[in-house]
Each structure stands twice: as C-alpha cells, then as structure tokens.
Design a protein around this motif. Structure first.
Motif, short mmCIF file in Angstrom:
data_model
loop_
_atom_site.label_atom_id
_atom_site.label_comp_id
_atom_site.label_asym_id
_atom_site.label_seq_id
_atom_site.Cartn_x
_atom_site.Cartn_y
_atom_site.Cartn_z
N SER A 1 0.84 -1.20 0.00
CA SER A 1 0.00 0.00 0.00
C SER A 1 0.87 1.25 0.00
N TYR B 1 -6.49 -4.82 -4.07
CA TYR B 1 -6.37 -3.37 -3.91
C TYR B 1 -7.44 -2.67 -4.75
N VAL C 1 -7.77 -2.13 0.94
CA VAL C 1 -7.00 -3.36 0.79
C VAL C 1 -7.74 -4.49 1.51
#
Lengths: 239, 257
Positions: B77, B165, B229
């Motif tokens: 991320s 994601y 996520v």
C-alpha cells in the motif's frame, strides 16, 4: 522433600513429573502469548502510524497546490511575515528577495522551541489557515499539540464509512510549518520545507494505550504522525 | 508367567480373590513403578495442560499468518500510494477514473472506484505508450481470479493468496485565501499590522480591489485518494468481502500544469 519421598516410595512420582512438565508448558505458553500480544500491538500501531503519515503527506500536497496557485501571494506572505521591505531602499540589482530571511510560521496554539512572543498568534500562517482544525479543550490527545479530531469540518475525512468492513477510521491533517530556503537571485531554485501533521483515530483505545505508561490513565485512540519534506518549487512559481 | 503364579511367588495371598489385577500391579509397585491411579491422574493433568497450549499455538500460527499478510498489505500500500503521489500525473489517474470508474469529467466531484489499477497508464512513457504504471510489480495472473483485477504481493509464498487493492478517488473543490498585495507603498513593519483572514479589518464599503483578503476557488485540482485493501476468505458467518481489511487515505494535488 521430593528426594525423601523418592527414597521412601515412588508413589506419586508420575504426578510430580507431570506437574513439572506442566510448569514448563505454562512458561512456554505464557511466553508465546506475550510475544503474540506484543506483535499484534506493534503491528496495530504501525498500521495506524501509516495512516497518519499518509494524511500528513496529503496535507503537504495541499500546501504545494496553494503555492502553485498563488506564487506571488506566497512570496508576499513571506515578506509580510518579517515585515514589509521598502522596495525603494533596496540597493541594486533591486532583488528584494535577497532581503527576505528564512521564515518559520506558527499555527495558533503552537509553541515554538524556544518559545517566542508571537507564539500562537495568527499571522503569516493564515496563508494556510484553511487546513487547520483545533479544539481549545482537548481531552483525549495529550501527546503532541493538544489537537483533536473534530467531526463535521472540512478536515474530517472518513475512509469508506459507507462500508465499515474496510477498516474505517477518522482523520485530519494540517500544515504546521513552511520554510522558504535556499533563495538566490531568482526563484528558479527556491525550495520550501513543509512540515505537516496527520492524525488518525481508529477508536481502539485498548491497543493504543499499551506500553505508554507516561500517559498514565489518559485514554486515547489517536495516532499523530509528522511528515517533513523539502521540495523545489522553482517550476511551480514561474509562470 | 501367569499373574496368580506371580502372586504366589511374591507371597501374595492368592486365596483373596478380591483384586488379582491390583495385586499384580503391586508387583510393579514393589519395583517402584507407577500405579494406575497415578498414571490416570497424570494423564488428565497432561491433557488439561496440553489442550490449551495446543490451542494457543494454533491461534498463534494463524495470527502469524495474518500478521504477515498485514505486513505485505502495508508494504505494498505504501508503494502504491507513494507512486501515485510522487510519480504519477494527476491527469493519468483522472483518465483511468473516467475510463473505468465512470467519472463524468475532469472536474467532476463524484467518487470513482478503480478496481483495476492497471488502468492507470503512464503518459510520460513515450517509448511504450499505454504502459500501466504498476505493470511490473503488481500484475497478477494467478488462478481463480480475473487477471488484472487483483494484485499480489511479490513474496512467492503468497503467490496464490492475492491481496486485493481498490482505489477510490474523489475530487474536492478547494478555496484558498490569501492576503492581497495592497498598500504596497505603505510598508508594514510589524506583524500586528498584518490583517487576519477572519477579521480583515477592511472598513465597510471597501472596494473589491482594495480589500486585503482575497480568495481563489479551484476545481479539478485536488483529489482525495482512498486505498482499500483486502485479503483472505471470510470465515463462515462473516459477511465481509475479505477476512482482513485495511484502508489508507491521502490527497494528491494537480501540480503538473
């Protein structure tokens, strides 16, 4: 005693041996539990700090956007922050920026180190006042600046609150300091140092209260992160 | 040797038939061994001790697995958001949002969801136009999930446990205030003389070009980016899309033009 019992009779030795084994198992299990708990707490805090860090990075982007949009006003603000310079008294080659010292700006409530008489006064920082949310009576957050998240303002951002399965949280961000540095005879190589702070609140006081004994009984669930960056704004302020 | 015979040898009264079995255990007892009761009690204690330890170890293994996944989620991320903030043009994200997320225009403030990060193309790559920004590090072609829709962490052990994601973007209108550069021939020499945004000290009737505070409103210059996520199949009874979830929020400004 055990030795005497052994010499006298072995009756009960199996239980004693078992209990001994159980003690070792207990020690092992306790260690395992403690390690597991520590890992979960550390991981939780890393997750929270990342969130606060990216909010702070977002605030720095806002500051850059304002400088990009209002470059002349930015330099005006720099000049104002130190008192206006009379252009007619600037010697040749009439480069007024030579006379602008580095600038540190404060937000209301911020105390510089060392403290200054102008601390907490809204002067040059008003250039960035639009990012600021504060609360005069902070309760939950005592670790940094007494800043606490206020809902309903333009700095209240919620991560996917319509879908609480995605680990929602509350947060805000603020630009705390802008320093204009490395000035030269033109603004091609001007740099700004931006210091921004992000705050996020997961609402989990249990995880955040661990291992912070200095806060004693103060419950909090908020994590603050400061982001500092140095950016060349030459390409932004030349039109 | 039969137990009765053993008992006779050991001098036990074989005429007492009450408990040949326990008597025969006396043989072992006389040799300083464990009694049956002892063994049974010890076994109960062991079971009572081992069961919770085993449960704890099992739980620990699961937690370790989840921790590794979370570490991967955070790591990737961070890379995605840092790339979006520092390496990707604002307009490229908007283009992807218009293509996939249904964004109406360059300045629309509706929220757009990008399920496929491969749709963000690098417009600065003139050598290979149309190349996805995350083409190399995030492309996932594993089984069970549509290629390009999900993303994996590069760690081989998690090759077939993709972390999902999703990107949500929403442009924000922003108004910036500033101190007008008026009265330039009247030098300000003290901080106290600087007007405040909230109390600009403009007397009533001040002409617009003489006001000390101005503002500028921007559209299509600032976006809020939310990275969602998810990882893991939900346990039975859980209605979440993924078992473990994480989200990050940041902002990106349009600085390129």
């Amino acid at each position: 005693m055990l030795l005497k019992l052994y010499k006298k009779n072995n009756a009960g030795m199996a239980i004693l041996i078992t209990l001994t084994v159980c003690v070792f198992l207990l020690v092992f299990a306790t260690t395992l539990y403690q390690q597991n708990r520590e890992v979960r707490i550390v991981e939780f805090k890393v997750k929270e700090s990342l969130r606060a860090q990216f909010l702070a990075k977002g605030a720095a982007q806002m500051a850059l956007l304002k400088i990009r949009t209002l470059p002349t006003e930015f330099y005006d603000a720099v000049r104002w922050s130190k008192g206006w310079v009379d252009e007619t008294k600037v010697p040749l080659p009439l480069d007024i920026k030579k006379f602008i010292p580095n600038v540190v700006v404060n937000i209301p409530g911020f105390v510089s180190n060392p403290s200054a008489a102008t601390d907490g006064t809204p002067h040059y920082l008003d250039f960035y006042v639009g990012f600021h949310v504060d609360n005069p009576t902070p309760l939950g957050n005592v670790q940094l600046l007494g800043k606490i998240i206020a809902s309903g303002s333009d700095l209240y951002y919620a991560a996917d609150m319509n879908d609480p399965t995605n680990d929602p949280f509350k947060g805000d961000c603020v630009v705390k300091q802008i320093r204009l540095i490395s000035q030269h005879n033109n603004n091609i190589s001007d740099n700004v140092e931006i210091v921004a702070e992000g705050s996020e609140d997961s609402g989990n006081t249990y995880m955040m209260n661990n291992s912070l004994g200095h806060l004693k009984d103060t419950p909090f669930s908020q994590y603050n992160s400061v982001y500092r960056t140095m950016i060349d704004i030459g390409y932004m302020v030349v039109k | 040797m039969h137990f009765n015979k053993i008992n006779r040898v050991m001098g036990v009264n074989s005429k007492n038939p009450s408990n040949h079995f326990s008597l025969s255990l006396n043989y072992f007892n006389s040799h300083r061994a464990f009694t049956l009761v002892e063994i049974m009690v010890a076994m109960l204690i062991m079971v009572a001790a081992i069961v919770p330890v085993t449960a704890l170890m099992t739980n620990n293994a699961k937690e370790t697995n989840v921790s590794e996944a979370y570490s991967a989620m955070m790591h990737q991320s961070t890379r995605i958001l840092d790339t979006l903030l520092e390496r990707v043009r604002y307009a490229d994200i908007i283009s992807a949002a218009k293509l996939q997320g249904g964004l109406a225009s360059d300045t629309a403030t509706t929220e757009a969801t990008l399920l496929n990060l491969l749709d963000i193309k690098d417009s600065t790559n003139t050598a290979a136009p149309g190349t996805a920004v995350f083409d190399q590090e995030l492309r996932y072609d594993g089984p069970g999930l549509a290629a390009g829709k999900t993303w994996q962490y590069a760690e081989p052990s998690r090759q077939f446990e993709p972390i999902i994601y999703e990107l949500k973007i929403r442009q924000m209108d922003k108004t910036f205030r500033y101190l007008l550069n008026v009265g330039i021939k009247n030098p300000v020499n003290a901080i106290g003389e600087i007007p405040d945004f909230n109390t600009p000290n403009d007397p009533p009737g001040t002409l617009p070009d003489q006001k000390k505070v101005g503002s500028v409103s921007l559209s299509g210059k600032l976006m809020k980016i939310t990275l969602l996520v998810g990882w893991g199949t939900p346990r039975p009874g859980i209605t979440r899309k993924y078992q473990n979830n994480y989200s990050l929020v940041t902002f990106k400004a349009k600085l390129e033009d």
